[in-house]
Design a protein around this motif. Structure first.
Motif, PDB file in Angstrom:
ATOM      1  N   UNK A 172     -11.204   8.092   2.645  1.00  0.00           N
ATOM      2  CA  UNK A 172     -10.764   9.373   3.064  1.00  0.00           C
ATOM      3  C   UNK A 172     -11.790  10.146   4.128  1.00  0.00           C
ATOM      4  N   UNK A 173     -11.070  10.860   5.055  1.00  0.00           N
ATOM      5  CA  UNK A 173     -11.901  11.479   6.120  1.00  0.00           C
ATOM      6  C   UNK A 173     -11.464  12.693   6.649  1.00  0.00           C
ATOM      7  N   UNK A 174     -11.889  13.524   7.286  1.00  0.00           N
ATOM      8  CA  UNK A 174     -11.499  14.412   8.175  1.00  0.00           C
ATOM      9  C   UNK A 174     -10.478  15.264   7.219  1.00  0.00           C
ATOM     10  N   UNK A 175     -10.831  15.896   6.157  1.00  0.00           N
ATOM     11  CA  UNK A 175     -10.293  16.875   5.294  1.00  0.00           C
ATOM     12  C   UNK A 175     -10.281  18.240   5.906  1.00  0.00           C
ATOM     13  N   UNK A 176      -8.980  18.838   5.874  1.00  0.00           N
ATOM     14  CA  UNK A 176      -9.032  20.117   6.158  1.00  0.00           C
ATOM     15  C   UNK A 176      -7.934  20.965   5.500  1.00  0.00           C
ATOM     16  N   UNK A 177      -8.342  22.290   5.418  1.00  0.00           N
ATOM     17  CA  UNK A 177      -7.432  23.223   4.908  1.00  0.00           C
ATOM     18  C   UNK A 177      -6.718  24.027   6.201  1.00  0.00           C
TER      19      UNK A 177
ATOM     20  N   UNK B 195      -3.196  11.667  -4.775  1.00  0.00           N
ATOM     21  CA  UNK B 195      -3.077  10.413  -3.690  1.00  0.00           C
ATOM     22  C   UNK B 195      -4.246  10.061  -3.171  1.00  0.00           C
ATOM     23  N   UNK B 196      -5.360  11.061  -2.937  1.00  0.00           N
ATOM     24  CA  UNK B 196      -6.773  10.767  -2.614  1.00  0.00           C
ATOM     25  C   UNK B 196      -7.286   9.812  -3.238  1.00  0.00           C
ATOM     26  N   UNK B 197      -7.313   9.989  -4.957  1.00  0.00           N
ATOM     27  CA  UNK B 197      -7.804   9.186  -5.486  1.00  0.00           C
ATOM     28  C   UNK B 197      -7.176   7.870  -5.654  1.00  0.00           C
ATOM     29  N   UNK B 198      -5.800   7.822  -5.352  1.00  0.00           N
ATOM     30  CA  UNK B 198      -5.264   6.334  -5.042  1.00  0.00           C
ATOM     31  C   UNK B 198      -5.875   5.484  -3.814  1.00  0.00           C
ATOM     32  N   UNK B 199      -6.115   6.373  -2.759  1.00  0.00           N
ATOM     33  CA  UNK B 199      -6.495   5.835  -1.465  1.00  0.00           C
ATOM     34  C   UNK B 199      -7.837   5.218  -1.849  1.00  0.00           C
ATOM     35  N   UNK B 200      -8.813   6.207  -2.566  1.00  0.00           N
ATOM     36  CA  UNK B 200     -10.265   5.487  -2.702  1.00  0.00           C
ATOM     37  C   UNK B 200     -10.122   4.313  -3.571  1.00  0.00           C
TER      38      UNK B 200
ATOM     39  N   UNK C 277       0.888  -1.316   0.084  1.00  0.00           N
ATOM     40  CA  UNK C 277       0.003  -0.065  -0.021  1.00  0.00           C
ATOM     41  C   UNK C 277       0.965   1.143  -0.009  1.00  0.00           C
ATOM     42  N   UNK C 278       1.764   1.291   0.906  1.00  0.00           N
ATOM     43  CA  UNK C 278       2.643   2.330   0.871  1.00  0.00           C
ATOM     44  C   UNK C 278       3.751   2.730  -0.357  1.00  0.00           C
ATOM     45  N   UNK C 279       3.981   1.860  -0.944  1.00  0.00           N
ATOM     46  CA  UNK C 279       4.707   1.758  -2.194  1.00  0.00           C
ATOM     47  C   UNK C 279       3.547   2.211  -3.477  1.00  0.00           C
ATOM     48  N   UNK C 280       2.561   1.551  -3.428  1.00  0.00           N
ATOM     49  CA  UNK C 280       1.502   2.059  -4.520  1.00  0.00           C
ATOM     50  C   UNK C 280       1.028   3.823  -4.198  1.00  0.00           C
ATOM     51  N   UNK C 281       0.785   3.860  -2.942  1.00  0.00           N
ATOM     52  CA  UNK C 281      -0.021   5.348  -2.718  1.00  0.00           C
ATOM     53  C   UNK C 281       1.224   6.608  -2.586  1.00  0.00           C
ATOM     54  N   UNK C 282       2.494   6.243  -2.343  1.00  0.00           N
ATOM     55  CA  UNK C 282       3.543   7.276  -2.111  1.00  0.00           C
ATOM     56  C   UNK C 282       4.598   6.992  -3.176  1.00  0.00           C
TER      57      UNK C 282
ATOM     58  N   UNK D  79      -2.231  10.235   7.829  1.00  0.00           N
ATOM     59  CA  UNK D  79      -2.763  11.386   7.601  1.00  0.00           C
ATOM     60  C   UNK D  79      -1.723  11.903   6.243  1.00  0.00           C
ATOM     61  N   UNK D  80      -2.302  12.380   5.139  1.00  0.00           N
ATOM     62  CA  UNK D  80      -1.744  12.584   3.969  1.00  0.00           C
ATOM     63  C   UNK D  80      -1.917  14.309   4.084  1.00  0.00           C
ATOM     64  N   UNK D  81      -0.885  15.163   3.923  1.00  0.00           N
ATOM     65  CA  UNK D  81      -0.858  16.434   3.842  1.00  0.00           C
ATOM     66  C   UNK D  81       0.109  17.009   2.573  1.00  0.00           C
ATOM     67  N   UNK D  82      -0.455  18.012   1.965  1.00  0.00           N
ATOM     68  CA  UNK D  82       0.628  18.633   0.871  1.00  0.00           C
ATOM     69  C   UNK D  82       0.418  20.157   1.398  1.00  0.00           C
ATOM     70  N   UNK D  83       1.897  20.809   1.157  1.00  0.00           N
ATOM     71  CA  UNK D  83       2.085  22.255   1.396  1.00  0.00           C
ATOM     72  C   UNK D  83       2.307  22.969  -0.040  1.00  0.00           C
TER      73      UNK D  83
END
Length: 126
Positions: free
Chosen positions: A98-103, A87-92, A22-27, A121-125
């Motif tokens: 996915x839950x607890x979205x936030x900006x 990455x969210x599309x890959x998670x789905x 999973x980690x290889x696929x997502x990230x 937690x997946x975060x983008x800056x």
């Protein structure tokens, strides 16, 4: 003196190969090493040249603690990505919700519960 940085986190899971895949696929990470771990278990180190997650198991099923109420429990693993939406599309696509979205300043994030209910937690800056 060189600044300190986090090299790895070691997480006990029921199926190290499932977590590593999973980690290889997502990230886009790679398996850095795999082999016998502590107590005859299996350890798979998955990450990049600078840091990694160890997916470890001695086999068998374990009861997961309430992660936010158990001292020493793992609350979540945070991963920084460039393209949060991709990455969210890959998670789905992998079957997770996915839950607890936030900006928030300075980025955006979401969480999902992966194998063994380990929260990521997946975060983008970007």
């Amino acid at each position: 003196m060189t600044a300190a940085f986090l090299e790895h986190v070691n997480v006990t899971v029921s199926d190290p190969r499932q977590m590593a895949d999973l980690l290889v696929d997502l990230f886009g990470w790679r398996i850095r090493w795999q082999g016998e771990g502590k107590g005859g278990g299996l350890s798979i180190h998955v990450g990049n040249d600078d840091s990694y997650v160890v997916a470890y198991s001695q086999g068998g099923q374990m009861k997961a603690p309430d992660r936010y109420r158990t001292p020493g429990g793992l609350n979540h693993i945070g991963v920084v990505v460039d393209d949060l939406d991709a990455v969210e599309a890959k998670v789905k696509a992998a079957g997770y919700s996915p839950h607890n979205h936030g900006d928030y300043e300075p980025g955006r994030r979401f969480y999902f519960d992966g194998p063994d209910n380990i929260e990521i937690e997946v975060v983008s800056y970007a």
